[in-house]
Design an enzyme around this catalytic site. Structure first.
Site, PDB file in Angstrom:
ATOM      1  N   SER A  20       0.846  -1.283   0.044  1.00 36.10           N
ATOM      2  CA  SER A  20       0.060   0.008  -0.034  1.00 36.10           C
ATOM      3  C   SER A  20       1.063   1.348  -0.098  1.00 36.10           C
ATOM      4  O   SER A  20       1.959   1.253   0.383  1.00 36.10           O
ATOM      5  CB  SER A  20      -0.722  -0.036   1.383  1.00 36.10           C
ATOM      6  OG  SER A  20      -0.152   0.521   2.372  1.00 36.10           O
ATOM      7  N   ASP A  21       0.429   2.425  -0.482  1.00 38.07           N
ATOM      8  CA  ASP A  21       1.042   3.603  -0.362  1.00 38.07           C
ATOM      9  C   ASP A  21       0.869   3.760   1.256  1.00 38.07           C
ATOM     10  O   ASP A  21      -0.058   3.084   1.837  1.00 38.07           O
ATOM     11  CB  ASP A  21       0.331   4.727  -1.024  1.00 38.07           C
ATOM     12  CG  ASP A  21       1.017   5.915  -1.323  1.00 38.07           C
ATOM     13  OD1 ASP A  21       2.421   5.981  -0.419  1.00 38.07           O
ATOM     14  OD2 ASP A  21       1.036   6.755  -2.239  1.00 38.07           O
ATOM     15  N   TRP A  22       1.662   4.885   1.657  1.00 36.20           N
ATOM     16  CA  TRP A  22       1.711   5.171   3.138  1.00 36.20           C
ATOM     17  C   TRP A  22       0.347   5.657   3.835  1.00 36.20           C
ATOM     18  O   TRP A  22      -0.135   6.486   3.336  1.00 36.20           O
ATOM     19  CB  TRP A  22       2.938   5.975   3.429  1.00 36.20           C
ATOM     20  CG  TRP A  22       4.062   5.347   3.517  1.00 36.20           C
ATOM     21  CD1 TRP A  22       4.842   5.669   4.754  1.00 36.20           C
ATOM     22  CD2 TRP A  22       4.711   4.221   2.936  1.00 36.20           C
ATOM     23  NE1 TRP A  22       5.999   4.701   4.675  1.00 36.20           N
ATOM     24  CE2 TRP A  22       5.961   3.989   3.585  1.00 36.20           C
ATOM     25  CE3 TRP A  22       4.511   3.849   1.842  1.00 36.20           C
ATOM     26  CZ2 TRP A  22       6.962   3.120   3.365  1.00 36.20           C
ATOM     27  CZ3 TRP A  22       5.300   2.657   1.529  1.00 36.20           C
ATOM     28  CH2 TRP A  22       6.610   2.111   1.815  1.00 36.20           C
ATOM     29  N   ALA A  69      -2.591   3.951   2.888  1.00 34.08           N
ATOM     30  CA  ALA A  69      -3.478   4.112   1.821  1.00 34.08           C
ATOM     31  C   ALA A  69      -4.576   2.906   2.077  1.00 34.08           C
ATOM     32  O   ALA A  69      -5.574   2.703   1.421  1.00 34.08           O
ATOM     33  CB  ALA A  69      -2.967   4.109   0.553  1.00 34.08           C
TER      34      ALA A  69
END
Ligand SMILES: *[C@@H]1O[C@H](CO)[C@@H](O)[C@H](O)[C@H]1NC(C)=O
Ligand SMILES: *[C@@H]1O[C@H](CO)[C@@H](O)[C@H](O)[C@H]1NC(C)=O
Ligand SMILES: *[C@@H]1O[C@H](CO)[C@@H](O)[C@H](O)[C@H]1NC(C)=O
Ligand SMILES: *[C@@H]1O[C@H](CO)[C@@H](O)[C@H](O)[C@H]1NC(C)=O
Ligand SMILES: *[C@@H]1O[C@H](CO)[C@@H](O)[C@H](O)[C@H]1NC(C)=O
Length: 730
Positions: free
Chosen positions: A258-260, A262
């Site tokens: 995941s993006d941070w 997200a």
């Protein structure tokens, strides 16, 4: 076994001939194949408990370990804590690393070999500090020119973005570092990035936004990062398109992180296809908040809400990427210390990479205009005025308290702002320094940093043979706001009084050269000023900025950069704007970038692919050969340097599909950068179009299909400078 007694090379050949899975990677023969890596991964993960597998999928929380992301280590069986670190152009939060050219400059070079070498040296630096996973390349689109992070990626065209992504990935991974293709998908603006839904039809998704991810999977990318935004109303990090598009359709064997912050759920994310939650904790506002994975993932399995096989698959995907890159052998200890970074004791990984950055910086300078051949500068240019804050360095650029992640614009612009930056460049060669050094003692240089004292700027401009005026336009990630710009730009004009400064200097000196450092297109109200003889576009060149620029201004390097995006005459000419709407319909569909201008007959100010040289190239007759059975089309032509200096030309191939295919008028499907010596030397340039380049996405059959009918190949020096065309029929 018979084949064990013969050489490795012939084993490979034999396996290929037999159609068996080979033990090495086709894109990168130094690496293990996915099949071999998966075998090792299955064996290891087979020995793990559910809790151990879960640990591997979960970050330890932000600001708690050495890297911006870290997984939990496992013992018995052993598996290390993996270190994940920004950024796409070099390392964030680290000393003694190289601040290279931005992604968009890499694209502007249109140079596959240079882009590959850029990936290689970045891979060396990440490995050198013990980083397992580099969080790059970025491959989102300059769908609208305001988009704050467009500069981290490769511009407005899917084909160019695809090539640049693949070369970067092959380069990074050749050093045994896992590359991350990001952000999946349609994360093309910063405004409301956590809330907005990018709504894209299936064909556009495939032909534009998914395209670079497809090329990344072919290049063997080890990781993909899902994005903050929603797609068709569902968050990207719990959207089943992760499984449908990436894993099933493209056959992606690595893991999705995941993006941070997200990730938005436990079961939804796991079922959608997410394999790793980063940085682990749930809330950006609380480093100690629990995780959607971690114990919650274990709980979901134990409660019978998620099949354990999905968690096993996550662990296998993560370990497969690790084994594929050979990180089980001699991988350096992680010495990086992101949140307590100090130069003391930092491992210096810079080597001579500054040299490559200088070359790449020069190779990505786009010469937009050059009247009366004012450039290159010569010995008779005895006095030069250098005007504008963008020509200077400033202590603020090195002040991490006041300008963290480069969120400020007091001086020369070498990169945008946000997590996609190198936070502590060892040095920055500002334009003033680079030009002064190259000009030498016999040239009188006068300068001013003040963008607002226009009378003084005029006075200084008047006093020299040539006046070089500098201006910039900045942008970045939404967690930092600079001059009221929350990531995306509020407008397309120059910053820090740039337009007035350019106008004032041009009014005062009839040999004015404008230099612009920018994250993307700007408006140029002064473009027709008769005293503006040249416009030079170095983009975001990194730490060697001034040297790269001087190399081009003095003709030590003949400019060969090309615009990877369109510069329009008016803001309204662009197909899309970064909007505050929460439902963003990608209604321009296939008509991103120059395709929109072609479809709607809008003249750009400077076209996609444009860039001048100090020499001239002649394009010979284009010949085309169709191999119908193989679905391959070959094209070739001779290109001759008819000018007086050596130089490189970027020959661009645009394809027009049969009318019934419903494609834009023409789309980029090939380019080659060739260096040709002066004195009527020539080179033959060859293109091969395969099924990939000849197909469109057929929604009805859900497959890539070659439309039947008459195609046209156009070869030229930009999307609006077509020199040769030919037709063929399939
Ligand atoms: C990391 O944590 C330390 C200690 O809690 C704190 O002082 C620091 O500001 C944090 N840094 C970041 C970047 O969050
Ligand atoms: C590492 O960077 C620091 C700070 O820029 C510098 O003082 C030091 O000399 C560098 N170390 C090496 C070995 O270059
Ligand atoms: C989003 O919705 C459009 C329109 O219904 C559809 O064509 C497309 O396939 C959907 N995208 C995904 C990723 O599901
Ligand atoms: C599980 O997630 C919820 C939020 O969805 C959180 O409140 C809880 O603390 C988590 N539990 C564990 C054991 O991490
Ligand atoms: C556009 O934004 C820049 C940066 O914030 C600012 O300097 C400039 O004045 C703005 N231009 C206009 C016309 O408002």
């Amino acid at each position: 076994m018979l084949i064990s007694s013969i050489s490795k090379a012939s084993t490979l050949l034999l396996l290929v001939l037999l159609g068996a899975s080979s033990s090495v990677d086709a894109a990168n023969p130094k690496l293990r194949s996915w099949e071999e890596a998966q075998t090792l991964a299955k064996e290891l993960v087979g020995k793990m408990t559910l809790e151990q597998k879960v640990k591997m999928t979960t970050g330890t929380g932000f600001n708690r370990s050495k890297c911006v992301g870290n997984t939990y280590p496992i013992t018995n069986p052993d598996f290390p804590s993996l270190c994940l670190q920004d950024a796409p152009l070099g390392m964030r939060f680290a000393y003694n690393v190289t601040a290279g050219v931005s992604g968009v400059n890499a694209a502007a070079s249109f140079d596959k070999k240079a882009i590959l070498e850029r990936g290689e040296y970045m891979g060396k630096e990440f490995r050198g500090k013990g980083v397992h996973i580099q969080l790059g390349p970025a491959m989102n689109f300059m769908r609208s020119p305001e988009g704050g992070r467009g500069w981290e990626s490769f511009g407005e065209d899917p084909y160019l973005t695809g090539v640049a992504s693949a070369e970067t990935i092959i380069g990074i991974q050749s050093q045994g570092v896992i590359a991350t293709a990001k952000h999946f998908i349609a994360n093309d603006q910063e405004k409301n990035r956590h809330e907005e839904s990018s709504n894209i039809d299936d064909r556009t998704m495939h032909e534009v936004y998914l395209w670079p991810f497809a090329r990344s999977v072919e290049a063997g990318v080890g990781s993909v990062m899902c994005s903050y935004n929603k797609i068709n109303g569902t968050s990207a990090c719990e959207n089943d398109m992760m499984t449908r598009l990436l894993k099933d359709e493209l056959g992606f064997n690595g893991f999705i992180q995941s993006d941070w912050w997200a990730a938005v759920s436990t079961i939804g994310s796991a079922e959608g296809g997410l394999d790793m939650v980063m940085p682990g904790n749930m809330l950006e506002s609380d480093d100690f908040s629990p995780s959607y994975f971690g114990p919650n993932l274990t709980l979901a399995v134990k409660a019978g809400k998620l099949d354990e096989s999905r968690v096993t698959d996550m662990a296998i995907r993560i370990t497969s990427a690790y084994f594929k890159m050979g990180q089980d052998k001699n991988f350096p200890e992680t010495t990086l210390d992101s949140f307590n970074a100090t130069p003391k004791g930092s491992v210096d990984v810079e080597s001579d990479h500054g040299k490559l950055v200088r070359e790449m910086g020069a190779a990505s300078v786009v010469l937009l205009s050059n009247k009366d051949n004012i450039l290159p500068l010569t010995k008779s240019d005895k006095s030069i005025s250098i005007i504008g804050s963008d020509a200077f360095s400033d202590p603020l650029l090195f002040d991490r308290k006041k300008c963290g992640d480069f969120g400020c614009d007091p001086a020369t612009l070498i990169q945008g702002w946000g997590s996609g930056t190198v936070s502590y460049p060892s040095y920055i060669v500002a334009p003033l320094e680079g030009i002064t050094a190259r000009a030498g003692k016999n040239v009188k240089i006068q300068s001013t940093k003040d963008n607002y004292d226009l009378e003084n700027a005029k006075k200084i401009a008047k006093a020299s043979d040539v006046a070089i005026v500098f201006a910039n336009a900045d942008g970045g990630e939404e967690y930092i706001s600079v001059d009221g710009n929350v990531g995306d730009r509020n407008n397309l004009t120059l910053w820090n009084n740039g337009d007035s400064l350019v106008q004032a200097v041009a009014d005062a000196n009839k040999n004015t050269i404008v230099v612009i450092h920018s994250i993307g297109a700007v408006l140029m109200p002064w473009v027709n000023h008769p005293n503006i003889k040249a416009i030079v576009w170095p983009g975001l060149p990194g730490q060697e900025s001034g040297n790269s620029l001087a190399d081009v201004l003095y003709g030590d390097v003949n400019p060969s950069g090309r615009l990877p995006y369109t510069i329009a005459k008016n803001l309204e000419d662009y197909p899309a704007k970064a909007t505050a709407d929460l439902e963003i319909d990608y209604s321009e569909k296939l008509n991103v970038g120059y395709r929109w201008f072609d479809t709607n007959n809008i003249d750009p100010l400077f076209a996609f692919g444009h860039g001048l040289s100090y020499t001239k190239f002649d394009y010979g007759k284009l010949s085309v050969k169709v191999q119908s059975k193989k679905n391959v089309v070959n094209a070739q032509l001779k290109v001759q340097n008819t000018g007086h200096v050596d130089g490189a030309e970027v020959i661009q191939l645009y394809l027009s599909f049969p009318k019934a295919a419903g494609e834009p008028p023409k789309i980029l499907r090939g380019f080659e950068k060739v260096f040709i010596k002066a004195g009527h030397q020539s080179k033959t340039v060859k293109f091969e179009l395969t099924k990939t380049e000849l197909s469109i996405w057929d929604v009805a059959s859900q497959s890539w299909t070659i439309p039947r009918g008459q195609f046209q190949i156009h070869v030229g020096a930009s999307s609006r400078d077509i020199r040769q065309s030919a037709t063929f029929t399939l």
